[in-house]
Design an enzyme around this catalytic site. Structure first.
Site, PDB file in Angstrom:
ATOM      1  CG  ASN A  51      20.575 -58.648 -26.712  1.00 29.35           C
ATOM      2  OD1 ASN A  51      19.487 -58.350 -27.619  1.00 29.35           O
ATOM      3  ND2 ASN A  51      20.607 -58.393 -25.020  1.00 29.35           N
ATOM      4  CD  GLU A 106      19.918 -62.019 -19.393  1.00 31.99           C
ATOM      5  OE1 GLU A 106      20.557 -62.801 -19.309  1.00 31.99           O
ATOM      6  OE2 GLU A 106      20.270 -61.080 -19.399  1.00 31.99           O
ATOM      7  CG  ASP A 143      -2.052   0.991   0.856  1.00 26.95           C
ATOM      8  OD1 ASP A 143      -2.026   2.089   0.637  1.00 26.95           O
ATOM      9  OD2 ASP A 143      -3.100   0.342   1.379  1.00 26.95           O
ATOM     10  CG  ASP A 144      -0.431   4.508  -2.319  1.00 28.53           C
ATOM     11  OD1 ASP A 144      -1.263   4.063  -1.870  1.00 28.53           O
ATOM     12  OD2 ASP A 144      -0.369   5.472  -2.793  1.00 28.53           O
ATOM     13  CG  MET A 165      -6.998   3.640  -6.424  1.00 23.03           C
ATOM     14  SD  MET A 165      -7.583   3.513  -8.416  1.00 23.03           S
ATOM     15  CE  MET A 165      -7.425   5.399  -8.271  1.00 23.03           C
ATOM     16  CG  ASP A 180      -4.475   0.437  -1.763  1.00 25.29           C
ATOM     17  OD1 ASP A 180      -5.601   0.116  -2.227  1.00 25.29           O
ATOM     18  OD2 ASP A 180      -3.794   1.415  -2.223  1.00 25.29           O
TER      19      ASP A 180
END
Length: 440
Positions: free
Chosen positions: A336, A371, A9-10, A55, A53
């Protein structure tokens, strides 16, 4: 529940007043006097909630909120706008900017504290999910989640005994969502438990029915515990509103209900739910990945090692045996080397499928490594385990495996080591060792 609150807030007097009130409630308060400072404090102080705020000179609160919500690091930080603006358009603008609530000065202290605690509680839950997500990402178990997108069409249940009010709300929402209405709280519980709703809008001022009790029931049921609840409260009924927030209601609307505010709050709740659902789904997938072999879909060695010890401990209490099979594909290296690792993977996947098809639902099938596979069989003696092992051996040897290269089929055989627990002093390590010796 305490939390770190950033007050922006300012006007110094407003900041001091909120700081004093929040401090008296044991909140840790951080302050900022303008938008730029607020964004810096969000990054450096890691607040749990922002009271903002609207504003302010330079960058107003709407823009600060947009930037907070746009940054992935702070997108899930609750923002409550506390301002003297009291027009519906201002409230909707704040909600569309990403604000979680819009409180008009002078703010009712009890309502403010209840809202702060409610939003912090929800943030804590999401923070825990995000922390687990981050851990999963760092371990390579999860993909990074993208920013929350616009909410898709949602399933909404309206609980309201005023027919005209229920109809008006439904007409406002049904263009973008699938809306159901119900006037009875008992029926509402039944529908909510089985309806897989994305949002429940509940009136707290029904005649001869307790909306607060309905909200409490929904929060206590496992199937509806995570479903967002948007409560409708009579203007000025702060006592009921505070109680609703304490129970776990996610958001609220004051009567008379404006269509634009209703739409904005529904959109916010659906977006949050979508994101939380994605986090939970990602966590579930990561848990599955942590205990599942990704090639075959069977449980992995880590899970088997933990589960085997539990099964043996249980068997020692019940005096029921646990049998253990270890299976090895014969000459798998030759497969494989001759046909390639892609064919080897095909064989492993098919082998896993044949194991799953030939064991019971209570048996635990796992890929032990390479495996080698294992099957743990609770409440099973050695004689029955031998029978299952022979059935598995035949299921592999009698039907050739289909492969994606010539000659299209491949004969495969396996070796199996079989053992079972031997007395109360037996251990998982001893069981594994005996099965391995039997295999060789």
């Amino acid at each position: 529940m305490t939390a770190r609150v950033l007050v922006v807030d300012d006007i110094p007097a407003n900041v001091k007043l909120l700081e004093a009130k929040l401090g008296a409630e044991y909140f840790d308060v951080v302050t900022a006097s303008n938008g730029i400072e607020a964004l810096e404090k969000v990054a450096s102080e890691k607040p749990d909630i922002v009271l903002l705020d609207v504003m302010m000179p330079g960058m107003d609160g709407f823009e600060v909120c947009r930037r907070i919500k746009k940054d992935p690091a702070s997108a899930h930080l609750p923002v409550v706008m506390v301002t003297a603006l009291d027009q519906l358009s201002d409230r909707v603008t704040g909600l569309e900017a990403g604000a979680d609530d819009f409180l008009t000065k002078p703010v009712n202290d009890v309502a403010l504290f209840a809202r702060v605690r409610s939003l912090v509680r929800l943030k804590t839950m999401v923070d825990e999910l995000r922390l687990r997500q981050a851990t999963g990402e760092s371990m390579g178990l999860m993909d990074q989640l993208e920013a929350a997108d616009a909410p898709a069409r949602g399933r909404i249940l309206i609980v309201e005994d005023r027919a005209t009010s229920a109809q008006r709300i439904a007409e406002t929402l049904e263009r973008d969502h699938d809306v159901s209405t119900v006037a009875d709280t008992t029926e509402a519980v039944v529908r909510a438990k089985g309806g897989d709703y994305d949002l429940i809008i509940c009136s707290l001022s029904m005649d001869r029915q307790d909306g607060l009790r309905l909200c409490a029931t929904l929060r206590s049921l496992e199937t509806t515990r995570q479903t967002p609840i948007l409560a409708m409260v009579e203007e000025g009924d702060m006592k009921r509103l505070v109680r609703a927030l304490d129970i776990g209601v996610n958001d609220y609307l004051m009567r008379p209900i404006e269509a634009s505010e209703l739409t904005a709050r529904v959109r916010t709740q659906l977006r949050r739910k979508r994101y939380a659902d994605r986090l939970r789904h990602s966590l579930q997938l990561s848990l599955e990945m942590a205990i599942t072999d990704q090639l075959t879909g069977l449980f992995n060695r880590r899970y088997m090692s933990r589960h085997l010890g539990t099964l043996i401990a249980s068997a020692q209490q019940t005096a029921k045996p646990v049998s253990f099979l270890i299976l090895d594909i014969d000459y798998f290296k030759h497969i494989n080397d001759t046909y390639g690792h892609d064919v080897g993977d095909e064989v492993l996947r098919e082998f896993a499928g044949r194991i799953s098809a030939n064991v019971r639902g209570i048996d635990l099938a796992c890929r032990y490594g390479g495996e080698e596979f294992v099957v743990v069989m609770p409440d099973t003696d050695l004689t029955f385990a031998y029978m299952v092992a022979e059935r598995l051996r035949q299921a592999v040897a009698d039907v050739p495996f289909t492969i994606g290269v010539p000659p299209g089929q491949l004969s495969v055989t396996i070796s199996i080591g079989v053992t079972a627990t031997e007395g109360a002093a037996d251990t998982a390590e001893a069981l594994l060792r005996r099965a391995d010796q039997a295999l060789y």
